[in-house]
Scaffold this active site. Structure first.
Site, PDB file in Angstrom:
ATOM      1  N   LYS A  19      27.676  41.952  38.824  1.00 25.15           N
ATOM      2  CA  LYS A  19      26.663  41.584  37.832  1.00 25.15           C
ATOM      3  C   LYS A  19      25.742  40.466  38.342  1.00 25.15           C
ATOM      4  O   LYS A  19      24.521  40.605  38.280  1.00 25.15           O
ATOM      5  CB  LYS A  19      27.430  41.159  36.573  1.00 25.15           C
ATOM      6  CG  LYS A  19      26.644  40.691  35.412  1.00 25.15           C
ATOM      7  CD  LYS A  19      27.548  40.629  34.179  1.00 25.15           C
ATOM      8  CE  LYS A  19      28.825  39.814  34.375  1.00 25.15           C
ATOM      9  NZ  LYS A  19      28.632  38.360  34.298  1.00 25.15           N
ATOM     10  N   ARG A  94      28.240  38.398  25.031  1.00 21.30           N
ATOM     11  CA  ARG A  94      29.524  39.012  25.353  1.00 21.30           C
ATOM     12  C   ARG A  94      30.345  39.298  24.109  1.00 21.30           C
ATOM     13  O   ARG A  94      31.419  39.875  24.203  1.00 21.30           O
ATOM     14  CB  ARG A  94      30.334  38.044  26.208  1.00 21.30           C
ATOM     15  CG  ARG A  94      30.477  38.427  27.658  1.00 21.30           C
ATOM     16  CD  ARG A  94      31.006  37.199  28.353  1.00 21.30           C
ATOM     17  NE  ARG A  94      31.752  37.422  29.524  1.00 21.30           N
ATOM     18  CZ  ARG A  94      31.383  37.011  30.736  1.00 21.30           C
ATOM     19  NH1 ARG A  94      30.220  36.457  30.924  1.00 21.30           N
ATOM     20  NH2 ARG A  94      32.181  37.176  31.750  1.00 21.30           N
ATOM     21  N   ARG A 129      36.969  38.267  46.540  1.00 18.07           N
ATOM     22  CA  ARG A 129      35.697  37.577  46.334  1.00 18.07           C
ATOM     23  C   ARG A 129      35.776  36.099  46.720  1.00 18.07           C
ATOM     24  O   ARG A 129      36.762  35.429  46.435  1.00 18.07           O
ATOM     25  CB  ARG A 129      35.288  37.705  44.869  1.00 18.07           C
ATOM     26  CG  ARG A 129      33.978  37.007  44.576  1.00 18.07           C
ATOM     27  CD  ARG A 129      33.354  37.509  43.336  1.00 18.07           C
ATOM     28  NE  ARG A 129      33.972  36.980  42.131  1.00 18.07           N
ATOM     29  CZ  ARG A 129      33.462  37.147  40.925  1.00 18.07           C
ATOM     30  NH1 ARG A 129      32.357  37.861  40.778  1.00 18.07           N
ATOM     31  NH2 ARG A 129      34.060  36.648  39.879  1.00 18.07           N
ATOM     32  N   ARG A 162      37.330  31.587  43.103  1.00 21.17           N
ATOM     33  CA  ARG A 162      37.287  31.098  41.729  1.00 21.17           C
ATOM     34  C   ARG A 162      38.680  31.092  41.116  1.00 21.17           C
ATOM     35  O   ARG A 162      39.476  31.993  41.349  1.00 21.17           O
ATOM     36  CB  ARG A 162      36.369  31.994  40.887  1.00 21.17           C
ATOM     37  CG  ARG A 162      34.927  31.597  40.985  1.00 21.17           C
ATOM     38  CD  ARG A 162      33.990  32.588  40.359  1.00 21.17           C
ATOM     39  NE  ARG A 162      34.411  33.136  39.070  1.00 21.17           N
ATOM     40  CZ  ARG A 162      33.636  33.913  38.331  1.00 21.17           C
ATOM     41  NH1 ARG A 162      32.405  34.212  38.735  1.00 21.17           N
ATOM     42  NH2 ARG A 162      34.057  34.394  37.192  1.00 21.17           N
ATOM     43  N   ARG A 173      40.591  39.003  31.896  1.00 21.97           N
ATOM     44  CA  ARG A 173      39.136  39.170  31.766  1.00 21.97           C
ATOM     45  C   ARG A 173      38.767  40.623  31.502  1.00 21.97           C
ATOM     46  O   ARG A 173      37.871  40.916  30.703  1.00 21.97           O
ATOM     47  CB  ARG A 173      38.437  38.661  33.030  1.00 21.97           C
ATOM     48  CG  ARG A 173      38.477  37.139  33.122  1.00 21.97           C
ATOM     49  CD  ARG A 173      38.198  36.647  34.522  1.00 21.97           C
ATOM     50  NE  ARG A 173      36.863  36.938  34.977  1.00 21.97           N
ATOM     51  CZ  ARG A 173      36.504  36.991  36.261  1.00 21.97           C
ATOM     52  NH1 ARG A 173      37.399  36.781  37.213  1.00 21.97           N
ATOM     53  NH2 ARG A 173      35.273  37.256  36.590  1.00 21.97           N
TER      54      ARG A 173
HETATM   55  P1  AMP Z   1      31.292  35.117  34.559  1.00 20.98           P
HETATM   56  O1  AMP Z   1      30.831  34.273  35.687  1.00 20.98           O
HETATM   57  O2  AMP Z   1      30.148  35.778  33.825  1.00 20.98           O
HETATM   58  O3  AMP Z   1      32.361  36.095  34.951  1.00 20.98           O
HETATM   59  O4  AMP Z   1      31.962  34.126  33.483  1.00 20.98           O
HETATM   60  C1  AMP Z   1      33.100  33.364  33.829  1.00 20.98           C
HETATM   61  C2  AMP Z   1      33.797  32.844  32.586  1.00 20.98           C
HETATM   62  O5  AMP Z   1      32.912  32.008  31.836  1.00 20.98           O
HETATM   63  C3  AMP Z   1      34.261  33.906  31.607  1.00 20.98           C
HETATM   64  O6  AMP Z   1      35.493  34.484  31.959  1.00 20.98           O
HETATM   65  C4  AMP Z   1      34.346  33.086  30.321  1.00 20.98           C
HETATM   66  O7  AMP Z   1      35.488  32.249  30.318  1.00 20.98           O
HETATM   67  C5  AMP Z   1      33.140  32.178  30.447  1.00 20.98           C
HETATM   68  N1  AMP Z   1      31.927  32.806  29.876  1.00 20.98           N
HETATM   69  C6  AMP Z   1      30.802  33.200  30.538  1.00 20.98           C
HETATM   70  N2  AMP Z   1      29.895  33.734  29.708  1.00 20.98           N
HETATM   71  C7  AMP Z   1      30.465  33.686  28.474  1.00 20.98           C
HETATM   72  C8  AMP Z   1      30.035  34.100  27.185  1.00 20.98           C
HETATM   73  N3  AMP Z   1      28.833  34.687  26.996  1.00 20.98           N
HETATM   74  N4  AMP Z   1      30.884  33.891  26.151  1.00 20.98           N
HETATM   75  C9  AMP Z   1      32.085  33.296  26.308  1.00 20.98           C
HETATM   76  N5  AMP Z   1      32.557  32.906  27.495  1.00 20.98           N
HETATM   77  C10 AMP Z   1      31.764  33.083  28.573  1.00 20.98           C
END
Ligand code: AMP
Length: 236
Positions: A19, A94, A129, A162, A173
């Site tokens: 993404k 989300r 990753r 990460r 996730r």
């Molecule tokens: P990502 O980098 O998009 O995979 O986001 C990493 C983490 O950030 C997620 O697993 C959530 O813990 C948090 N996070 C990111 N975007 C959101 C969102 N829109 N709502 C809630 N938690 C979020």
């Protein structure tokens, strides 16, 4: 091509679908800001702000950060001058509450793009990753290795894994995505299918293959630039 008024884009995808890689490419191509809630939250965690301190534990477990925190973060970011001609939202909304908050705030979207990937491939991709925290650039030890192992290609700084790329967090996730985010995708899909002129166009593409192949698919769909073809291509 995507026109001036077609640059408010939301990208929704399960973890591991690439993404952020795709979002940064689109942002570069169209000269619009890349807004990743994951990146904004990780920056807050690194800086140790109150918001970062409250978000950290949720993120490390692979759970959602509470809606009110993330909604406030995005609203503040979208109010910036650089978002006036468009943006690409990566990882937001989300949840249904986040999607409704965006609509209630009068943020008009042109496209909602869903990337699809099965869980087995997601786990394979995420376990290898590595990321460069300062820029958000991502690599994969097998599929997209850096020129020098463990180092960012541009700055030469260390890459890290990460905390939420551990197998347990990845499983959480994926489960959170299927339970909470897929219904958001369905909500946008149904809104587009009602032919409401205010509905964003909804497109769904496969995230399997190389990043270049996925980019080509994305650009192809955006270039078609017609709600008929977009909804048609999405048809479920
Ligand atoms: P990502 O980098 O998009 O995979 O986001 C990493 C983490 O950030 C997620 O697993 C959530 O813990 C948090 N996070 C990111 N975007 C959101 C969102 N829109 N709502 C809630 N938690 C979020």
């Amino acid at each position: 091509m995507v026109s001036e008024r077609d640059r408010r884009i939301v990208l929704i995808a399960p973890p591991g679908a690439g993404k952020s890689t795709q979002a940064t490419r689109l942002a570069e191509q169209f000269g619009i800001p890349w807004i990743s809630t994951g990146e904004l939250l990780r920056a807050a965690v690194r800086e140790g702000t109150p918001l970062g301190q409250s978000a950290r534990a949720y993120m490390e477990r692979g759970e959602m950060v509470p809606d009110d925190v993330v909604i406030a973060l995005v609203q503040e970011r979208l109010a910036s001058a650089d978002c006036q001609n468009g943006f690409i939202l990566d990882g937001f909304p989300r949840t249904r509450a986040q999607a409704e908050a965006l609509r209630a705030a009068g943020v008009n979207l042109d496209y909602v793009i869903e990337l699809e990937l099965d869980d087995a491939e997601a786990v394979l991709r995420l376990s290898g990753r590595r990321v460069h925290p300062a820029s958000g650039r991502t690599y994969h030890v097998v599929f997209h290795p850096p020129k020098v192992a463990g180092k960012d290609d541009i700055t030469g700084e260390d890459l890290v894994q990460r905390a939420d790329d551990t197998e347990e967090a990845v499983r959480t996730r994926l489960e959170v995505y299927r339970r909470q985010t897929e219904p958001v995708v369905a909500w946008y899909r149904e809104w587009a299918a009602r032919k409401d002129p205010n509905a964003p166009r909804y497109v769904r593409i496969s995230a399997s293959g190389t990043p270049e192949e996925v980019s080509a698919r994305l650009i192809g769909l955006l270039s078609a630039n017609s709600s008929e073809s977009a909804v048609g291509a999405a048809g479920r």
